[in-house]
Design an enzyme around this catalytic site. Structure first.
Site: not given
Length: 526
Positions: A279, A340, A390
């Site tokens: 990320e 995301k 995440c």
């Protein structure tokens, strides 16, 4: 005076000074330790059952529902604060929030989420069926509703749910059938049932038999080596762990040039079919990069037999920003991307009325755009890779939507993360257990590429095939076997979401309430 003392001791809050309150707090801390033990970061399934079983023994119906709610709240507050205490590191160490305020914020979050479990315990005592068998089912239903509410409502934060303690336990075989929340229900039923196998000096044969069946059924089933998925070829991968210090990661004079240099070198030198960077490995927008930097990476993967997945932000001030993964491979007109979907409150978007709180911290916060909940996989060398970013792997019901169409279902799951916000804490171990649970639910391998750890390759049973030591700058080269096929959990959650669990648990609670009303009506008639 004696009369006043008796009245005070009868108040629900008076239990705070007694042994039941202390035992609830200790049981809650033990419950947190069962998810990931502080000494080695591993789950202890038996400790989870023991801790929750102790709470159930404290729920004395004769003492009133208020006392039960209080004890449930103490248990859950200790459990949750003991699970995600590492949020303190992000807010204080890297966010600059004064230590007392950061500690208070963590405690307040735990106390707020604990209200779900307080309600579950209070309702249990208020409406508990007379039958022990019904009582165990009733408690399991209420506990499951509390876990579901915490994990879904108000963006959801189901981190540290009871089911994760069983990723290595006897109950793990339920995961591909019931999912993690179904495991929570089974564990809650056992926690209520096991302490009651020996009552009034006598064994309860029916209770013993039921508990043994529930405990051993998945183990016996797995002895037959069931195949809910099938091999779909192997893919050689390179996982990059840059170990860029969090306090330097977005600094122009230190972390940014270090990240740009190291990741560019590794992406250029990789020799496996796929290389994955974590990320925001590239911490700048494409238009902010040095001249020629991005075009060199695009050229590197424009031909040949190699591809890359790279975590980086995308967008502009006008169109908004996304936390994304960019896919580069030969033969594509433009770069593939995943944006995301499940954003982090206070990290990637600021909830209403909380800008005053985030303004107190020195953290690069912003309001990011969400990606679509269903996005096409990255197809490469016969594999369909489904990235998530995440803590998105916390939401198995959302990942499950990708299995609705078998022709597009992922063969390999990929997570890219940056857990450096939380230091070298149990957050890394807990995140690893979350990924392991997803592998068991879907029978898919999982590769994790992170900034500081844990970077690892997991097989489709959740076993660790390869791992990089945390807090090191290193490269992991290995192979991952893709899988096809659909587990029962993937089938029903992709079509109905978690509604079967919601409706089943709520139906049991409604049935208990109706039985209670009928008994009350009959007693009044007598």
């Amino acid at each position: 005076m004696d009369s006043l003392s008796r009245r005070l001791s009868a108040l629900p809050g008076a239990v705070f000074l007694g042994w039941p309150a202390l035992l609830s707090l200790l049981a809650g801390l033990a419950h947190a330790a069962s998810i990931t033990t502080p000494w080695d970061g591993q789950p202890l399934w038996w400790l989870e059952l023991l801790a929750l079983g102790l709470l159930t023994r404290l729920l004395d119906g004769r003492a009133g529902w208020q006392r039960a709610a209080w004890l449930g709240w103490l248990f859950a507050t200790a459990w949750l604060a003991g699970t995600f205490w590492w949020l303190f590191i992000a807010m204080h160490t890297y966010g600059g929030l004064p230590a007392p305020l950061a500690a208070l914020a963590v405690l307040a979050l735990a106390a707020l989420l604990a209200l779900y479990y307080a309600a579950a315990c209070g309702i249990f005592v208020a409406l508990a069926p007379a039958s022990r068998a019904w009582g165990a089912l009733f408690f399991a239903a209420l506990w499951t509703l509390a876990e579901l509410a915490r994990g879904i409502w108000f963006t959801g934060f189901g981190w540290g749910a009871a089911g994760y303690a069983h990723v290595d336990g006897l109950l793990a075989g339920y995961a591909p059938w019931l999912g993690m929340y179904g495991l929570c229900a089974v564990a809650a039923w056992l926690a209520m049932t096991l302490p009651r196998v020996f009552v009034d000096g006598r064994w309860q044969p029916g209770v013993v038999l039921a508990a043994l069946v529930v405990l051993t059924l998945p183990w016996v089933y797995q002895m037959g080596d069931p195949r809910l998925s099938r091999p779909a070829g192997r893919l050689a991968v390179t996982l990059l762990q840059g170990n860029i210090p969090q306090d330097e990661k977005f600094q122009a004079g230190s972390g940014i040039p270090l990240a740009l240099k190291w990741y560019a070198e590794q992406l250029q030198e990789s020799r496996t079919a796929l290389v994955i960077a974590p990320e925001t490995a590239i911490p700048l927008l494409p238009q902010q990069l040095p001249p020629g930097y991005w075009s060199a990476l695009e050229q590197r993967f424009a031909s040949g037999q190699q591809a890359a997945l790279i975590g980086m932000p995308l967008g502009s001030y006008q169109e908004g920003y996304t936390n994304s993964v960019v896919g580069l491979k030969p033969g594509q007109a433009r770069a593939w991307r995943y944006d995301k979907y499940h954003l982090v409150p206070f990290g990637e978007f600021i909830p209403a009325f909380f800008k005053w709180f985030t303004a107190m911290m020195n953290i690069p916060l912003g309001d990011f755009n969400r990606g679509a909940i269903r996005q096409a996989p990255f197809e490469w060398q016969g594999q369909r890779l489904a990235p998530n970013i995440c803590y998105e792997d916390l939401f198995g019901e959302e990942l499950g939507l990708r299995f609705a169409d078998p022709a597009q279902a992922p063969t390999i799951l990929v997570n890219v993360s940056n857990l450096a916000w939380y230091g070298n804490s149990l957050a890394m171990d807990q995140h690893l257990q979350i990924a392991r649970m997803r592998t068991q639910e879907f029978e898919r391998p999982f590769v994790l590429a992170t900034n500081t750890g844990v970077t690892a390759i997991l097989d489709h049973r959740g076993r660790i095939a390869a791992v990089i030591p945390r807090d090191t700058r290193a490269v992991l080269v290995g192979e991952v076997e893709g899988r096809t096929g659909t587990t029962p959990y993937a089938w029903w959650v992709s079509r109905f979401g978690l509604w079967p669990l919601w409706l089943g648990a709520a139906g049991l609670v409604l049935l208990a309430w109706l039985r209670r009303r009928r008994r009350s009506g009959q007693s009044r008639l007598l």
